[in-house]
Write a protein that holds these residues in place. Sequence first.
Motif, short mmCIF file in Angstrom:
data_model
loop_
_atom_site.label_atom_id
_atom_site.label_comp_id
_atom_site.label_asym_id
_atom_site.label_seq_id
_atom_site.Cartn_x
_atom_site.Cartn_y
_atom_site.Cartn_z
N MET A 1 -47.01 -4.12 -13.09
CA MET A 1 -46.65 -2.79 -12.67
C MET A 1 -45.71 -3.09 -11.72
N PHE A 2 -44.56 -2.07 -11.81
CA PHE A 2 -43.27 -1.88 -10.50
C PHE A 2 -43.89 -1.05 -9.68
N THR A 3 -44.01 -1.28 -8.49
CA THR A 3 -44.24 -0.46 -7.59
C THR A 3 -43.00 -0.20 -6.80
N ASN A 4 -43.24 0.84 -5.83
CA ASN A 4 -41.89 1.23 -5.08
C ASN A 4 -41.37 0.24 -4.02
N THR A 5 -42.47 -0.80 -3.55
CA THR A 5 -42.08 -1.80 -2.86
C THR A 5 -41.13 -2.76 -3.51
N LEU A 6 -41.83 -3.09 -4.68
CA LEU A 6 -40.90 -4.19 -5.55
C LEU A 6 -39.63 -3.90 -6.00
N LEU A 7 -39.27 -2.41 -6.41
CA LEU A 7 -37.99 -1.72 -6.64
C LEU A 7 -37.11 -1.87 -5.48
N GLU A 8 -37.72 -1.48 -4.19
CA GLU A 8 -36.96 -1.60 -2.96
C GLU A 8 -36.45 -3.00 -2.71
N ARG A 9 -37.25 -3.96 -2.82
CA ARG A 9 -36.83 -5.30 -2.97
C ARG A 9 -35.87 -5.46 -3.90
N MET A 10 -35.77 -5.34 -5.19
CA MET A 10 -34.84 -5.38 -5.84
C MET A 10 -33.26 -4.83 -5.57
N PHE A 11 -33.56 -3.80 -4.96
CA PHE A 11 -32.31 -3.05 -4.52
C PHE A 11 -31.91 -3.29 -3.28
N GLY A 12 -32.79 -3.86 -2.57
CA GLY A 12 -32.37 -4.27 -1.23
C GLY A 12 -31.41 -5.46 -1.14
N GLU A 13 -31.36 -6.07 -0.01
CA GLU A 13 -30.54 -7.27 0.32
C GLU A 13 -30.91 -8.44 -0.31
N GLU A 14 -32.21 -8.79 -0.36
CA GLU A 14 -32.63 -9.81 -1.05
C GLU A 14 -32.80 -10.01 -2.55
N GLY A 15 -32.58 -8.54 -3.06
CA GLY A 15 -32.44 -8.32 -4.77
C GLY A 15 -30.84 -8.67 -5.10
N PHE A 16 -30.37 -7.68 -5.60
CA PHE A 16 -29.18 -7.46 -6.37
C PHE A 16 -28.15 -7.78 -5.31
N GLN A 17 -27.01 -8.59 -5.57
CA GLN A 17 -26.33 -9.13 -4.57
C GLN A 17 -24.78 -8.28 -4.35
N SER A 18 -24.88 -7.58 -5.41
CA SER A 18 -23.41 -6.77 -5.53
C SER A 18 -23.73 -5.47 -5.62
N PHE A 19 -22.71 -4.62 -4.97
CA PHE A 19 -22.81 -2.95 -5.37
C PHE A 19 -22.82 -2.75 -6.90
N ARG A 20 -21.99 -3.68 -7.61
CA ARG A 20 -21.78 -3.51 -9.00
C ARG A 20 -23.17 -3.68 -9.71
N ASP A 21 -23.93 -4.65 -9.11
CA ASP A 21 -25.24 -5.04 -10.05
C ASP A 21 -26.42 -3.90 -9.65
N ARG A 22 -26.25 -3.30 -8.28
CA ARG A 22 -27.05 -2.05 -7.89
C ARG A 22 -26.77 -1.06 -8.72
N ALA A 23 -25.33 -0.86 -8.91
CA ALA A 23 -25.32 0.48 -9.52
C ALA A 23 -25.51 0.21 -11.23
N LEU A 24 -25.16 -0.69 -11.66
CA LEU A 24 -25.65 -1.20 -13.21
C LEU A 24 -27.06 -0.94 -13.30
N PHE A 25 -28.12 -1.33 -12.46
CA PHE A 25 -29.33 -1.37 -12.72
C PHE A 25 -30.13 -0.13 -12.16
N GLY A 26 -29.24 0.51 -11.15
CA GLY A 26 -29.84 1.90 -10.63
C GLY A 26 -29.74 2.85 -11.76
N LEU A 27 -28.59 2.74 -12.65
CA LEU A 27 -28.41 3.83 -13.76
C LEU A 27 -29.58 3.45 -14.72
N CYS A 28 -30.00 2.20 -14.85
CA CYS A 28 -31.17 1.88 -15.60
C CYS A 28 -32.45 2.75 -15.06
N ARG A 29 -32.71 2.25 -13.74
CA ARG A 29 -33.86 2.98 -12.97
C ARG A 29 -33.75 4.24 -13.00
N TYR A 30 -32.71 4.97 -12.62
CA TYR A 30 -32.78 6.50 -12.35
C TYR A 30 -32.56 7.40 -13.48
#
Length: 130
Positions: A1-30
């Motif tokens: 199960m995804f928790t907010n902590t895991l999602l924050e890690r994915m969208f933080g500095e140790e997760g997606f490495q580019s603004f493009r990837d954060r936007a791409l997967f942020g669209l899926c997330r939100y």
Amino acid sequence: MFTNTLLERMFGEEGFQSFRDRALFGLCRYTAARISEVCQMKISDVFLPSGKVKSEIVFRTETTKGEYGQKTVKVSPDLRALLEAYDVPEKGIYLFPGRHGRSSINPVSASHLFKEVCDRLELHRVSTHI
């Protein structure tokens, strides 16, 4: 199960490495959209001609499974921040162009990006919603 902590890690500095990837997967997330729907998005589905993020994102009928026709989703403040940080391509029509810029990014390629982040964060049994 995804928790907010895991999602924050994915969208933080140790997760997606580019603004493009954060936007791409942020669209899926939100928006709860499939990665295949997000990969096919056009700039005009998300941004106004002025370059500002729209208040509602359009998912065109041809990018969804077609069962429900075109749908719109309100842009949350968190998604707006991710989209505003992304440098929208100046050429082409796709929000997330493919490697050669002639079409959109392939959903399989996007899934590989997602898997790389999951591997780096040691997240198991996680996949995109293709």
